[in-house]
Design an enzyme around this catalytic site. Structure first.
Site, PDB file in Angstrom:
ATOM      1  N   SER A 229      45.774 -50.694 -62.168  1.00 29.26           N
ATOM      2  CA  SER A 229      47.205 -51.417 -62.237  1.00 29.26           C
ATOM      3  C   SER A 229      47.104 -53.206 -62.721  1.00 29.26           C
ATOM      4  CB  SER A 229      47.945 -51.131 -60.636  1.00 29.26           C
ATOM      5  OG  SER A 229      49.019 -51.450 -61.049  1.00 29.26           O
ATOM      6  N   GLU A 349      50.505 -40.275 -62.354  1.00 31.93           N
ATOM      7  CA  GLU A 349      51.064 -41.278 -61.998  1.00 31.93           C
ATOM      8  C   GLU A 349      52.071 -41.984 -60.766  1.00 31.93           C
ATOM      9  OE1 GLU A 349      49.205 -43.807 -62.100  1.00 31.93           O
ATOM     10  OE2 GLU A 349      47.532 -43.348 -63.731  1.00 31.93           O
ATOM     11  N   HIS A 450      49.656 -43.013 -58.840  1.00 38.04           N
ATOM     12  CA  HIS A 450      49.081 -43.979 -59.282  1.00 38.04           C
ATOM     13  C   HIS A 450      48.574 -44.830 -57.317  1.00 38.04           C
ATOM     14  CE1 HIS A 450      49.619 -47.759 -61.088  1.00 38.04           C
ATOM     15  NE2 HIS A 450      49.579 -48.236 -60.269  1.00 38.04           N
TER      16      HIS A 450
END
Length: 550
Positions: A229, A349, A450
């Protein structure tokens, strides 16, 4: 951001996907500790003693590794150094006791309540206690939207990866939020570039690794930086710099493609918004504020922001020096030609944000306002292709699949194509998720979201933050442990050799490793969806095209 960050997510980050689709809803420095509070005398030293160029470091044995916790890689960015680039650390007298982690950097977690301290530029190091010779080095940059997270979080412990991968693992803290990512050059030219100080911290940490890691058994000529990220976005930015191979030889980009690096204009606009929120006209005003006051100003500024600027408010920007130009353009031109790169995403995600607001899974196509304007005439057609590939899923889940591709997967593949012009490049996708259960609400049946690969990569299998995660782990521990071990082996192999063990990615074959139970290789998975974006040139992150669409 995994378990800990999920438990304390701020509204600014939690609202990310909702906003994208239309908004439906201090510790002492080493020198100060010289009286013995932060140091061990030579007489107390036993095993796990490193002799660096700055002084001796006493770690602690933890199973198969030596842990060195709280080793400074830069001078404290406090006092006159606030908002300044990181400065080298000073040598210390005696032996630095490194058995306890330092606090992370300041971060605003709730109204009026912050954690962390400004003296936060430290590393955590895990060194295998067995085997000889110089070992590959793996430096981890945590995620958290550049405003959350800390190297000392249990989720980011590198012990398991170091032991299994026979590698020296390093985790890094870097300045967050307003303190690390606010461009102040507009009000004081002496602070030009301060909006990339968080990135400069990460570069300083990698420079320190190159200079000192041999004392911990690491090979300074075999350094891999890997991050997820926000950490991955920083790595993408570094790949666009001049000669990134001077910092690392291998890089793993997990859910952080280079298009998410900000434009200069975005950085200037964000800084102006922060300063206006506090009626700040000079850096002296910021310098006079306490840490808590700065965190309160940061929160106030973000509360006044709408749209995707809220979700990606902080982060690296194209400043013309540290990041000379748009990331993927730079990579396509060969900026990272001497670096081995592996990139990947998770399959779903954007399901992550349903942990904070289940309504993101119910968004109709009409609310998908961030869809690129240049593709507007084929929006419905693209939706139909995605829907046909997901029979039975409600419209909101189809929209989220499109958004995952727009923000994460397709930009990552574009970046892989750019790097593959110069060097073998490897691509993966993490597909495992908690099994679906019929009859449960959509927000209880989330896909591979995610952050979900991080516990597997680091070998810290703790899935309690995900719906039914703990029960699934208990029931499927052997299979999931095997998946985690295989992923650790692949990341460690990549750190040793530049290859994770599967064929490289080319525009012709698009070979992709799918991490699931069972694992598999596929050429060009979901390529019928990828090609739908071919006519869209992804820009560096700015308020356009997002703001123009509401």
């Amino acid at each position: 951001m995994v378990r800990t960050a999920i438990g304390r997510m701020t509204g600014a980050v939690a609202a990310a996907v909702t906003l994208l689709v239309g908004g439906l809803v201090g510790a002492a420095s080493p020198a100060a500790a010289a009286d013995g509070g932060g140091f061990a005398s030579p007489a107390s030293a036993r095993a796990c003693l490193a002799r660096t160029g700055l002084g001796r470091v006493q770690g602690v044995a933890r199973g198969a590794v030596c842990a060195y916790l709280g080793v400074p890689y830069a001078a404290p960015p406090t006092g006159a150094r606030r908002f300044r680039p990181p400065a080298p650390p000073s040598p210390w007298p005696g032996t630095l006791a490194a058995s306890t982690a330092k606090p992370g950097c300041p971060q605003d977690l709730s109204v009026g309540s912050g954690v962390g301290v400004e003296d936060c530029l430290y590393t955590q190091i895990w060194q295998p206690r067995t085997g000889g010779g110089r070992k590959p080095v793996m430096v981890f940059l945590h995620g958290g939207a550049d405003e959350l997270g800390a190297a000392n979080e249990p989720d980011f412990d590198g012990s398991a990866l170091a032991a299994r991968g026979d590698a020296v693992v390093v985790s890094v803290d870097y300045r967050l939020g307003l303190l690390g990512w606010t461009e102040l050059g507009g009000i004081d030219a002496r602070y030009a570039g301060s909006g990339n100080n968080g990135l400069r911290d990460e570069v300083a940490a990698l420079t320190w690794v190159r200079q000192q890691i041999a004392a911990f058994g690491g090979d300074p000529g075999r350094v891999t930086v890997f991050g997820q990220s926000a950490g991955a976005i920083s790595i993408s930015a570094m790949l666009a710099g001049d000669h990134p191979e001077r910092l690392f030889q291998h890089a793993v980009v997990e859910s952080g493609p280079g298009y998410l690096v900000h434009t200069r204009q975005y950085a200037q606009d964000a800084a102006a918004h922060v300063l206006a929120a506090g009626n700040v006209t000079g850096v002296a005003q910021l310098a006079a504020m306490s840490t808590d006051q700065l965190l309160q100003l940061q929160q106030k500024a973000q509360q006044g922001v709408s749209g995707p600027a809220d979700a990606l408010f902080f982060g690296p920007y194209i400043d013309g020096t540290l990041i000379p130009g748009p990331v993927v353009d730079r990579i396509a031109a060969g900026s990272a030609r001497r670096v081995d790169v592996m990139l990947g995403t998770t399959e779903n995600e954007t399901d992550y944000w349903a942990l904070f607001d289940p309504r993101v899974l119910d968004l109709p196509l009409s609310a998908y306002r961030s869809f690129p304007a240049v593709l507007a005439d084929r929006k419905q057609q693209m939706y139909q292709v995605y829907a046909a590939d997901r029979p039975g899923l409600p419209p909101g889940r189809v929209v989220n699949a499109m958004l995952t591709d727009q923000v994460f997967r397709v930009p990552t593949l574009r970046m892989a194509e750019a790097q593959a012009r110069w060097r073998p490049t490897h691509v993966y996708r993490f597909d495992w998720h908690v099994p679906y259960v019929a009859g449960l609400p959509e927000a209880q049946n989330l896909g591979a979201m995610h952050t979900e690969e991080v516990p597997f990569v680091l070998g810290n299998l703790e899935l309690g933050a995900y719906p039914r995660g703990a029960a699934t782990l208990a029931a499927e521990r052997s299979q999931l442990t095997a998946l985690s071990q295989d992923m650790m082996d692949a990341w460690a192999a990549f750190a040793r050799t530049g290859s994770p063990g599967w064929p490289s990615y080319t525009p012709a074959a698009r070979t992709t490793k799918l991490w699931d139970v069972p694992e598999r290789l596929r050429n060009a998975p979901q390529d019928n969806e990828r090609v739908l974006w071919d006519d869209y040139s992804f820009p560096a992150w700015s308020l356009e095209p997002w703001a123009a669409q509401g």
